[in-house]
Design an enzyme around this catalytic site. Structure first.
Site, PDB file in Angstrom:
ATOM      1  N   HIS A   1      10.287  32.719   2.839  1.00  0.00           N
ATOM      2  CA  HIS A   1       8.853  32.970   2.694  1.00  0.00           C
ATOM      3  C   HIS A   1       8.590  34.475   2.518  1.00  0.00           C
ATOM      4  O   HIS A   1       7.652  34.878   1.841  1.00  0.00           O
ATOM      5  CB  HIS A   1       8.144  32.423   3.932  1.00  0.00           C
ATOM      6  CG  HIS A   1       6.654  32.542   3.965  1.00  0.00           C
ATOM      7  ND1 HIS A   1       5.848  32.430   2.864  1.00  0.00           N
ATOM      8  CD2 HIS A   1       5.809  32.743   5.020  1.00  0.00           C
ATOM      9  CE1 HIS A   1       4.585  32.561   3.222  1.00  0.00           C
ATOM     10  NE2 HIS A   1       4.528  32.769   4.515  1.00  0.00           N
TER      11      HIS A   1
ATOM     12  N   HIS B   1       2.165  25.770   3.294  1.00  0.00           N
ATOM     13  CA  HIS B   1       1.700  26.428   4.524  1.00  0.00           C
ATOM     14  C   HIS B   1       0.297  25.932   4.846  1.00  0.00           C
ATOM     15  O   HIS B   1      -0.707  26.546   4.463  1.00  0.00           O
ATOM     16  CB  HIS B   1       1.739  27.958   4.362  1.00  0.00           C
ATOM     17  CG  HIS B   1       3.124  28.455   4.080  1.00  0.00           C
ATOM     18  ND1 HIS B   1       3.948  28.983   5.051  1.00  0.00           N
ATOM     19  CD2 HIS B   1       3.859  28.448   2.939  1.00  0.00           C
ATOM     20  CE1 HIS B   1       5.118  29.301   4.513  1.00  0.00           C
ATOM     21  NE2 HIS B   1       5.085  28.980   3.238  1.00  0.00           N
TER      22      HIS B   1
ATOM     23  N   PHE C   1       0.829  -1.199   0.000  1.00  0.00           N
ATOM     24  CA  PHE C   1       0.000   0.000   0.000  1.00  0.00           C
ATOM     25  C   PHE C   1       0.869   1.256   0.000  1.00  0.00           C
ATOM     26  O   PHE C   1       1.756   1.383   0.846  1.00  0.00           O
ATOM     27  CB  PHE C   1      -0.898  -0.014   1.246  1.00  0.00           C
ATOM     28  CG  PHE C   1      -1.688   1.248   1.467  1.00  0.00           C
ATOM     29  CD1 PHE C   1      -2.548   1.740   0.496  1.00  0.00           C
ATOM     30  CD2 PHE C   1      -1.574   1.954   2.666  1.00  0.00           C
ATOM     31  CE1 PHE C   1      -3.271   2.913   0.709  1.00  0.00           C
ATOM     32  CE2 PHE C   1      -2.299   3.120   2.884  1.00  0.00           C
ATOM     33  CZ  PHE C   1      -3.159   3.597   1.899  1.00  0.00           C
TER      34      PHE C   1
END
Ligand SMILES: [Zn+2]
Length: 279
Positions: free
Chosen positions: A103, A93, A84
């Protein structure tokens, strides 16, 4: 036994991290050593480790305007592939996350470039939930920081500040968490510019908060972001319930995903509580 082995593994990881801190430290006087007592406490299972991170899904409160913040799709199934796996796409963010200096230019460092010793440090927990209960637009003041210092001592260099506003009690109700008025302006607490300036003087590593932003919700110019990120600090936003933390004495690990060039990203935040606060 497995639990015990788990604890020993955690303790080894902490000791390794502490080793990184000490090895990289140029001036040990600026950052207090994690005291050996709680390091031993982790190994013996007597120290509490508290997760301050929200589990990531597509239902978390997002910044207004952010669409499809998280999408996960199945990549392999046990029926078809024998195992899986998923793949996921998410905003940098979103949920419990770290803001990297890049940023807000002229901040430069991307998420993968932040020195790892900045991710570990003593937690300075400033509790303002009473002030916030009276005023959702509350901003942390220098006076409140000085009161913390009167009670607990000078904030050490390398500390990670945790502003406990009580806002996590609104999670995951997006409307209550954003708390927007009719004009769309949000109302939740944050840091004031003056408080951020004082914390910059204290040479802390980063600012944390249990809201969407270190700048209060009504901010239009993100002045705390504009001061702290270009100065090389980071933020951790959307911290989970902080009620277990003592105001002083806990140790924090804020470890973000190592995303090359990232402006931010999902961050696992773990607090190690001293024995006195845990038992
Ligand atoms: Zn931010």
């Amino acid at each position: 036994m497995q639990q015990r082995l788990g604890r020993v593994a955690v303790a080894c990881a902490i000791l390794a991290l502490a080793g990184i801190v000490f090895a990289q430290q140029k001036n040990p006087a600026t950052k207090p050593a994690p005291d050996g007592e709680w390091l031993r406490g982790i190994a013996s299972g007597k120290t509490r480790v508290v997760d301050l991170t929200y589990a990531i899904n597509d239902k978390m409160p997002a910044w207004p305007g952010d669409e499809h913040p998280f999408v996960a799709t199945i990549n392999a199934t046990p029926e078809k592939d024998g195992y899986f796996t998923r793949k996921f796409c998410m905003l940098e963010h979103y949920g419990t996350h770290m803001d990297a200096p890049n940023h807000f230019p002229p901040g430069k460092l991307s998420l993968d470039q932040i020195p790892p010793d900045h991710f570990v440090g003593p937690a300075v927990v400033i509790d303002v939930h009473a002030e916030v209960a009276k005023d959702p637009d509350y901003r942390l003041t220098p006076e409140r920081i000085r009161r913390w210092e009167t009670e607990h001592g000078h904030i050490p260099g390398g500390a990670i500040i945790v502003l406990r506003t009580g806002w996590a009690s609104r999670w995951p109700d997006e409307a209550r968490y954003r708390n927007q008025d009719a004009s769309g302006t949000m109302h939740f607490p944050g840091y004031s510019l003056e408080a951020a300036k004082l914390l910059l003087e204290r040479k802390v590593s980063g600012l944390g908060i249990d809201t969407l932003s270190v700048d209060y919700g009504a901010s239009k110019d993100f002045e705390v972001h504009r001061l702290m990120l270009p100065a090389g600090l980071y933020h951790v936003e959307n911290l989970a319930d902080l009620s277990a933390l003592p105001e002083a004495g806990a140790f924090l690990i804020a470890a973000p995903i190592k995303l090359e060039g990232g402006s931010g990203g999902a961050c696992r935040v773990i607090a190690i509580l001293p024995q006195s606060a845990s038992m």
